[in-house]
Design a protein around this motif. Structure first.
Motif, mmCIF file in Angstrom:
data_model
loop_
_atom_site.group_PDB
_atom_site.id
_atom_site.type_symbol
_atom_site.label_atom_id
_atom_site.label_comp_id
_atom_site.label_asym_id
_atom_site.label_seq_id
_atom_site.Cartn_x
_atom_site.Cartn_y
_atom_site.Cartn_z
ATOM 1 N N PRO A 181 -6.171 6.354 -4.919
ATOM 2 C CA PRO A 181 -7.347 5.477 -4.937
ATOM 3 C C PRO A 181 -8.158 5.556 -3.646
ATOM 4 O O PRO A 181 -7.826 6.323 -2.734
ATOM 5 C CB PRO A 181 -6.725 4.089 -5.086
ATOM 6 C CG PRO A 181 -5.430 4.215 -4.335
ATOM 7 C CD PRO A 181 -4.942 5.627 -4.554
ATOM 8 N N LYS A 182 -9.195 4.752 -3.545
ATOM 9 C CA LYS A 182 -9.989 4.660 -2.321
ATOM 10 C C LYS A 182 -9.114 4.183 -1.172
ATOM 11 O O LYS A 182 -8.116 3.487 -1.382
ATOM 12 C CB LYS A 182 -11.157 3.696 -2.515
ATOM 13 C CG LYS A 182 -12.208 4.189 -3.506
ATOM 14 C CD LYS A 182 -13.341 3.179 -3.637
ATOM 15 C CE LYS A 182 -14.408 3.671 -4.602
ATOM 16 N NZ LYS A 182 -15.521 2.686 -4.734
ATOM 17 N N TYR A 183 -9.523 4.539 0.038
ATOM 18 C CA TYR A 183 -8.686 4.302 1.209
ATOM 19 C C TYR A 183 -8.337 2.828 1.422
ATOM 20 O O TYR A 183 -7.299 2.496 1.991
ATOM 21 C CB TYR A 183 -9.373 4.854 2.465
ATOM 22 C CG TYR A 183 -10.494 3.992 2.991
ATOM 23 C CD1 TYR A 183 -10.270 2.967 3.900
ATOM 24 C CD2 TYR A 183 -11.803 4.190 2.548
ATOM 25 C CE1 TYR A 183 -11.302 2.156 4.359
ATOM 26 C CE2 TYR A 183 -12.844 3.401 3.001
ATOM 27 C CZ TYR A 183 -12.584 2.382 3.912
ATOM 28 O OH TYR A 183 -13.596 1.589 4.366
ATOM 29 N N ASN A 184 -9.205 1.919 0.956
ATOM 30 C CA ASN A 184 -8.988 0.501 1.229
ATOM 31 C C ASN A 184 -8.087 -0.183 0.201
ATOM 32 O O ASN A 184 -7.850 -1.383 0.280
ATOM 33 C CB ASN A 184 -10.335 -0.232 1.315
ATOM 34 C CG ASN A 184 -11.176 -0.073 0.054
ATOM 35 O OD1 ASN A 184 -11.047 0.913 -0.670
ATOM 36 N ND2 ASN A 184 -12.026 -1.031 -0.210
ATOM 37 N N LEU A 185 -7.553 0.599 -0.761
ATOM 38 C CA LEU A 185 -6.641 0.048 -1.759
ATOM 39 C C LEU A 185 -5.196 0.459 -1.441
ATOM 40 O O LEU A 185 -4.941 1.182 -0.479
ATOM 41 C CB LEU A 185 -7.053 0.542 -3.153
ATOM 42 C CG LEU A 185 -8.471 0.161 -3.595
ATOM 43 C CD1 LEU A 185 -8.797 0.793 -4.942
ATOM 44 C CD2 LEU A 185 -8.622 -1.352 -3.668
ATOM 45 N N ASP A 186 -4.262 0.002 -2.266
ATOM 46 C CA ASP A 186 -2.857 0.361 -2.071
ATOM 47 C C ASP A 186 -2.681 1.878 -2.170
ATOM 48 O O ASP A 186 -3.184 2.511 -3.105
ATOM 49 C CB ASP A 186 -2.005 -0.338 -3.136
ATOM 50 C CG ASP A 186 -0.543 0.023 -3.008
ATOM 51 O OD1 ASP A 186 0.119 -0.481 -2.091
ATOM 52 O OD2 ASP A 186 -0.064 0.838 -3.829
ATOM 53 N N GLN A 187 -1.955 2.448 -1.224
ATOM 54 C CA GLN A 187 -1.860 3.902 -1.110
ATOM 55 C C GLN A 187 -0.516 4.471 -1.578
ATOM 56 O O GLN A 187 -0.116 5.561 -1.161
ATOM 57 C CB GLN A 187 -2.133 4.316 0.340
ATOM 58 C CG GLN A 187 -3.542 4.017 0.818
ATOM 59 C CD GLN A 187 -4.595 4.731 -0.013
ATOM 60 O OE1 GLN A 187 -4.553 5.940 -0.185
ATOM 61 N NE2 GLN A 187 -5.541 3.962 -0.547
ATOM 62 N N THR A 188 0.162 3.781 -2.474
ATOM 63 C CA THR A 188 1.447 4.266 -2.984
ATOM 64 C C THR A 188 1.298 5.644 -3.617
ATOM 65 O O THR A 188 2.104 6.557 -3.361
ATOM 66 C CB THR A 188 2.024 3.274 -4.011
ATOM 67 O OG1 THR A 188 2.225 2.008 -3.376
ATOM 68 C CG2 THR A 188 3.349 3.776 -4.559
#
Length: 269
Positions: free
Chosen positions: A125-132
């Motif tokens: 996802p976009k960098y500002n969302l959860d990066q799992t």
């Protein structure tokens, strides 16, 4: 004449749909396999999701019937790849991983490994969302690169991994920068310190050095007098760190102006 062509076209589509529906209900697997292969190939070539979705329905029907048979390897692979071509990056890696478990020595094993890994890249996802999913993608791409150090898809896999690493760096950088912008200067300094230590080759590194200095400078000039001298000197050290690595850096004018204010303030102590 135009009406005639239109009617003929609609009739052909109707017949085509009718034949496809009959095929779905047909209990014989051989014609379904032939049709699925044709729809899959045409769907990829024409970038037609409609044909790929038709192929998918047929493949899902016949896949259990071909387990353990010579055609089984091909069917399991194109089933996984059909999900991938349709942009279903949640089912695709599961299906590619199943293919690799069933046919680890297949000539398609490398492609399956790459497409499984790249599915997670497209899920990131976009960098500002959860990066799992971003962390999972980096992990899977590294597995592919380790397994096939001279692989066909190495260039694409390396580009994807680099892009994902930069995304993670941007997330960390923006968190630190948010502390700065909301005037939590102590938290900003700590976050920029961590960022600089953790991401030595980041494209955001110069900005991190600048905002660390700026956070320290603003913290110092807004401090009680008893704390000001120590904090001004800390800001001065951060200025030196920036100039050491970026002697002609983009933020030099702002740093020089702030340094003048620091030196004037330090004369009072």
């Amino acid at each position: 004449m135009k009406k005639g062509i239109l009617v003929l076209g609609l009739l052909m589509v109707t017949l085509s749909c009718s034949e496809y529906q009959k095929l779905l209900k047909n209990e014989e697997t051989a014609p379904k396999y032939t049709a699925a292969e044709q729809l899959y190939n045409e769907g990829k070539e024409e970038d037609s999701n409609k044909k790929l979705r038709k192929a998918l329905k047929l493949l899902e029907q016949i896949e259990p019937e071909y387990r353990g048979k010579p055609q089984g390897e091909r069917i399991v692979f194109i089933l996984a790849d059909t999900y991938y071509q349709l942009g279903d990056y949640f089912n695709a890696p599961f299906q590619f991983d199943r293919f690799l478990q069933l046919y680890p020595k297949s000539q398609k094993a490398e492609e399956a490994g790459y497409k499984s890994a790249s599915s997670y890249f497209y899920r990131s996802p976009k960098y500002n969302l959860d990066q799992t999913d971003t962390h999972k993608a980096i992990e899977e791409l590294q597995v592919y690169l380790n397994t096939y150090p001279e692989g066909e898809f190495n260039e694409e896999a390396n580009k994807m991994a680099t892009e994902l690493l930069v995304k993670l760096e941007k997330k960390d950088y923006e968190i630190a920068k948010q502390y700065h912008h909301t005037e939590y200067y102590k938290a900003a300094i700590a976050s920029f310190n961590n960022f600089i230590a953790d991401h030595p080759g980041s494209p955001f590194r110069e900005a991190a050095y600048f905002y660390r200095f700026d956070s320290a400078y603003r913290l110092a000039i807004n401090s009680f007098e008893v704390l000001m001298e120590e904090r001004l000197n800390e800001a001065r050290e951060f200025y030196k760190s920036y100039k050491k690595y970026y002697p002609e850096g983009e933020y030099t004018p702002q740093l020089e102006d702030a340094l003048s204010e620091i030196d004037k303030s330090l004369q009072n102590f």
